[in-house]
Design a protein around this motif. Sequence first.
Motif, PDB file in Angstrom:
ATOM      1  N   LEU A  77      44.669  26.466  61.478  1.00 51.10           N
ATOM      2  CA  LEU A  77      46.190  26.426  60.913  1.00 51.10           C
ATOM      3  C   LEU A  77      47.177  27.295  61.834  1.00 51.10           C
ATOM      4  N   LEU A  78      46.512  28.395  62.288  1.00 52.32           N
ATOM      5  CA  LEU A  78      47.568  29.188  63.184  1.00 52.32           C
ATOM      6  C   LEU A  78      47.853  28.426  64.547  1.00 52.32           C
ATOM      7  N   GLU A  79      46.936  27.912  64.850  1.00 50.71           N
ATOM      8  CA  GLU A  79      47.183  26.844  66.353  1.00 50.71           C
ATOM      9  C   GLU A  79      48.107  25.721  66.044  1.00 50.71           C
ATOM     10  N   LEU A  80      48.040  25.096  64.701  1.00 50.70           N
ATOM     11  CA  LEU A  80      48.752  23.992  64.236  1.00 50.70           C
ATOM     12  C   LEU A  80      50.223  24.449  64.110  1.00 50.70           C
ATOM     13  N   GLN A  81      50.234  25.737  63.514  1.00 50.60           N
ATOM     14  CA  GLN A  81      51.692  26.386  63.277  1.00 50.60           C
ATOM     15  C   GLN A  81      52.272  26.553  64.798  1.00 50.60           C
ATOM     16  N   ALA A  82      51.659  26.990  65.503  1.00 49.10           N
ATOM     17  CA  ALA A  82      52.150  27.337  66.994  1.00 49.10           C
ATOM     18  C   ALA A  82      52.464  26.072  67.715  1.00 49.10           C
ATOM     19  N   GLU A  83      51.664  24.810  67.437  1.00 42.57           N
ATOM     20  CA  GLU A  83      51.969  23.620  67.999  1.00 42.57           C
ATOM     21  C   GLU A  83      53.373  23.259  67.393  1.00 42.57           C
ATOM     22  N   ALA A  89      60.691  23.107  69.070  1.00 43.87           N
ATOM     23  CA  ALA A  89      61.658  23.577  70.240  1.00 43.87           C
ATOM     24  C   ALA A  89      61.886  22.515  71.125  1.00 43.87           C
ATOM     25  N   ARG A  90      60.833  21.641  71.315  1.00 43.27           N
ATOM     26  CA  ARG A  90      61.224  20.396  72.297  1.00 43.27           C
ATOM     27  C   ARG A  90      61.967  19.614  71.743  1.00 43.27           C
ATOM     28  N   VAL A  91      62.048  19.224  70.465  1.00 40.53           N
ATOM     29  CA  VAL A  91      62.949  18.357  69.679  1.00 40.53           C
ATOM     30  C   VAL A  91      64.376  18.750  69.875  1.00 40.53           C
ATOM     31  N   ALA A  92      64.448  20.087  69.584  1.00 43.53           N
ATOM     32  CA  ALA A  92      65.926  20.719  69.654  1.00 43.53           C
ATOM     33  C   ALA A  92      66.325  20.326  71.161  1.00 43.53           C
ATOM     34  N   GLN A  93      65.651  20.750  72.148  1.00 48.17           N
ATOM     35  CA  GLN A  93      66.028  20.529  73.556  1.00 48.17           C
ATOM     36  C   GLN A  93      66.344  19.330  73.892  1.00 48.17           C
TER      37      GLN A  93
END
Length: 107
Positions: A77-83, A89-93
């Motif tokens: 879950l923590l890995e998926l939240q980080a991803e 962030a990529r979408v915002a860029q």
Amino acid sequence: METSSIITITFHDCAIRYGLSELDLQEFVDLGLLHPADTPDTLRAEPDDLARLARLHHELGLSAEGIDVVMAMRRRLLELQAELAHQRARVAQLEYFLNKSGPLVDL
């Protein structure tokens, strides 16, 4: 992401502080949920992880194997939240880049 400090604690002190038996702690080490320190009969762990293991054991009555499954799901879950945060962030860029290049066309 979570940040916590790693402590070194004896099995005895850990058992007293977190209400776990030394046998439970050894089983957690055997399963890879906890890691032994260089000194005999000591552990290296994050206090939050020790408290979490104790809660799962005491409040939910989970076996060591059940705790192993829960902790693996938590890590995932923590890995998926980080991803997800990374992808947002990529979408915002990309949106910023596209907005600066001209009008967007709805598809």
